[in-house]
Design a protein around this motif. Structure first.
Motif, mmCIF file in Angstrom:
data_model
loop_
_atom_site.group_PDB
_atom_site.id
_atom_site.type_symbol
_atom_site.label_atom_id
_atom_site.label_comp_id
_atom_site.label_asym_id
_atom_site.label_seq_id
_atom_site.Cartn_x
_atom_site.Cartn_y
_atom_site.Cartn_z
ATOM 1 N N HIS A 121 0.799 -1.243 -0.089
ATOM 2 C CA HIS A 121 0.043 -0.041 0.079
ATOM 3 C C HIS A 121 0.787 1.230 0.133
ATOM 4 O O HIS A 121 0.623 2.184 -0.742
ATOM 5 C CB HIS A 121 -0.889 -0.037 1.449
ATOM 6 N N LYS A 122 1.761 1.503 0.885
ATOM 7 C CA LYS A 122 2.723 2.443 0.942
ATOM 8 C C LYS A 122 3.638 2.684 -0.341
ATOM 9 O O LYS A 122 3.589 3.869 -0.748
ATOM 10 C CB LYS A 122 3.744 2.290 1.955
ATOM 11 N N ARG A 123 4.174 1.662 -1.119
ATOM 12 C CA ARG A 123 4.612 1.961 -2.156
ATOM 13 C C ARG A 123 3.846 2.366 -3.356
ATOM 14 O O ARG A 123 4.077 3.220 -4.123
ATOM 15 C CB ARG A 123 5.655 1.105 -2.730
ATOM 16 N N VAL A 124 2.611 1.749 -3.521
ATOM 17 C CA VAL A 124 1.742 2.011 -4.624
ATOM 18 C C VAL A 124 1.271 3.628 -4.518
ATOM 19 O O VAL A 124 1.256 4.382 -5.370
ATOM 20 C CB VAL A 124 0.755 1.204 -4.692
ATOM 21 N N MET A 125 0.856 3.958 -3.230
ATOM 22 C CA MET A 125 0.319 5.247 -2.859
ATOM 23 C C MET A 125 1.367 6.351 -3.044
ATOM 24 O O MET A 125 1.148 7.446 -3.663
ATOM 25 C CB MET A 125 -0.487 5.278 -1.650
ATOM 26 N N ALA A 126 2.372 5.893 -2.895
ATOM 27 C CA ALA A 126 3.835 6.913 -3.127
ATOM 28 C C ALA A 126 4.107 7.107 -4.718
ATOM 29 O O ALA A 126 4.170 8.336 -5.138
ATOM 30 C CB ALA A 126 5.106 6.241 -2.602
ATOM 31 N N ALA A 127 3.862 6.269 -5.281
ATOM 32 C CA ALA A 127 3.931 6.268 -6.860
ATOM 33 C C ALA A 127 2.903 7.147 -7.523
ATOM 34 O O ALA A 127 3.037 7.996 -8.145
ATOM 35 C CB ALA A 127 3.929 5.044 -7.394
ATOM 36 N N PHE A 128 1.591 6.846 -6.838
ATOM 37 C CA PHE A 128 0.347 7.446 -7.418
ATOM 38 C C PHE A 128 0.532 9.140 -6.962
ATOM 39 O O PHE A 128 0.066 9.818 -7.833
ATOM 40 C CB PHE A 128 -0.768 6.797 -6.637
ATOM 41 N N GLU A 129 1.029 9.403 -5.847
ATOM 42 C CA GLU A 129 1.167 10.740 -5.426
ATOM 43 C C GLU A 129 2.156 11.545 -6.010
ATOM 44 O O GLU A 129 2.110 12.640 -6.609
ATOM 45 C CB GLU A 129 1.215 10.912 -3.879
ATOM 46 N N VAL A 148 -2.942 -2.967 -7.404
ATOM 47 C CA VAL A 148 -2.487 -1.748 -7.577
ATOM 48 C C VAL A 148 -3.840 -0.988 -7.656
ATOM 49 O O VAL A 148 -4.148 0.258 -6.968
ATOM 50 C CB VAL A 148 -1.617 -1.358 -8.749
ATOM 51 N N ILE A 149 -4.687 -1.223 -8.638
ATOM 52 C CA ILE A 149 -5.804 -0.381 -8.799
ATOM 53 C C ILE A 149 -6.783 -0.333 -7.503
ATOM 54 O O ILE A 149 -7.453 0.508 -7.158
ATOM 55 C CB ILE A 149 -6.712 -0.934 -10.034
ATOM 56 N N ASN A 150 -6.806 -1.645 -6.691
ATOM 57 C CA ASN A 150 -7.569 -1.521 -5.637
ATOM 58 C C ASN A 150 -7.085 -0.581 -4.615
ATOM 59 O O ASN A 150 -7.620 0.076 -3.821
ATOM 60 C CB ASN A 150 -7.655 -2.986 -5.151
ATOM 61 N N ARG A 151 -5.852 -0.767 -4.363
ATOM 62 C CA ARG A 151 -5.297 0.204 -3.366
ATOM 63 C C ARG A 151 -5.465 1.657 -3.700
ATOM 64 O O ARG A 151 -5.918 2.583 -3.000
ATOM 65 C CB ARG A 151 -3.591 0.202 -3.304
ATOM 66 N N VAL A 152 -5.380 2.269 -5.247
ATOM 67 C CA VAL A 152 -5.465 3.627 -5.453
ATOM 68 C C VAL A 152 -7.120 3.971 -5.427
ATOM 69 O O VAL A 152 -7.370 4.962 -4.555
ATOM 70 C CB VAL A 152 -5.122 3.768 -6.982
ATOM 71 N N VAL A 153 -8.056 3.082 -5.830
ATOM 72 C CA VAL A 153 -9.429 3.428 -5.778
ATOM 73 C C VAL A 153 -9.834 3.560 -4.292
ATOM 74 O O VAL A 153 -10.498 4.269 -3.698
ATOM 75 C CB VAL A 153 -10.238 2.301 -6.438
ATOM 76 N N SER A 154 -9.259 2.415 -3.398
ATOM 77 C CA SER A 154 -9.475 2.447 -1.848
ATOM 78 C C SER A 154 -9.304 3.785 -1.429
ATOM 79 O O SER A 154 -10.126 4.345 -0.482
ATOM 80 C CB SER A 154 -9.107 1.374 -1.380
#
Length: 214
Positions: A121-129, A148-154
């Protein structure tokens, strides 16, 4: 800015003893990637980004070729199983996963080459931000994975980390970014697999003229 997240097409399976699994697309997955290119080539795309996994890269290769664009790789958009020696399509895990599936259920992440859910979760959201802050275009495609999509959408909809949404192979999810606001525009579009498209009309045409109505 509109970010078009795409789950990779259907992949092959891979079960190794000496190296990290990194299968490409199955024949169906290749068909899905071509249909995806048929659909998205009509949109004003500025950048194409992909996870480093073959199944994600191959999903957007036809689109990149048609648009004459390079694919930018982003390691942090890879799936939770990025260091695993086993890859089975999600729908086969319960029936064919055997000891591997049992290790997933037992949360023995290190033993099977998975990140912990917290690390993932931490690395996916860091990349998204980072992508949101870069504002590197108005219409960006990101080829990645269901997790990845689930993490971002959540995160975008402020849901529990336990939320799970089934995203189809080559399914499209759109997120609108405007300053500090992140808005889920669509979830799991699959029209490209059963329809043709010659142009785009209305809001989905671009994000420059008008944003979503809140």
């Amino acid at each position: 800015m509109q970010i078009v997240f795409i789950r990779h097409g259907q992949p092959e399976r891979e079960w190794n003893t000496d190296k990290v699994a990194d299968p490409g697309l199955s024949e169906l997955g290749k068909w899905q990637s071509e249909r995806l290119a048929d659909w998205l080539e009509h949109e004003p795309i500025d950048h194409i980004i992909s996870s480093t996994k073959r199944r994600a890269v191959e999903t957007v290769e036809p689109l990149a070729a048609r648009l004459g664009m390079e694919i930018e790789l982003e390691e942090d958009f890879t799936e939770i199983d990025r260091n695993s020696k086993v890859y089975l399509p999600t729908e086969l895990l319960a029936t064919e996963g055997g000891e591997y599936f049992e290790a997933i259920r037992a949360q023995e992440y290190a033993a099977i080459g998975w990140d912990t859910p917290e690390e993932f979760h931490k690395r996916v959201m860091a990349a998204f931000e980072r992508l949101c802050e870069a504002q590197s275009g108005q219409h960006i495609v990101v080829a990645c994975h269901g997790g990845v999509i689930n993490r971002v959408v959540s995160e975008v909809v402020a849901a529990s980390e336990r939320i799970y949404m089934q995203v189809a192979y080559s399914g499209i999810c759109r997120v609108w970014v405007e300053g500090d606001r992140r808005v889920l525009m669509s979830m799991n579009e699959t029209g490209h697999c059963c329809a043709t498209r010659t142009e785009v009309t209305g809001f989905m045409r671009d994000g420059l003229i008008s944003g979503p109505q809140y």
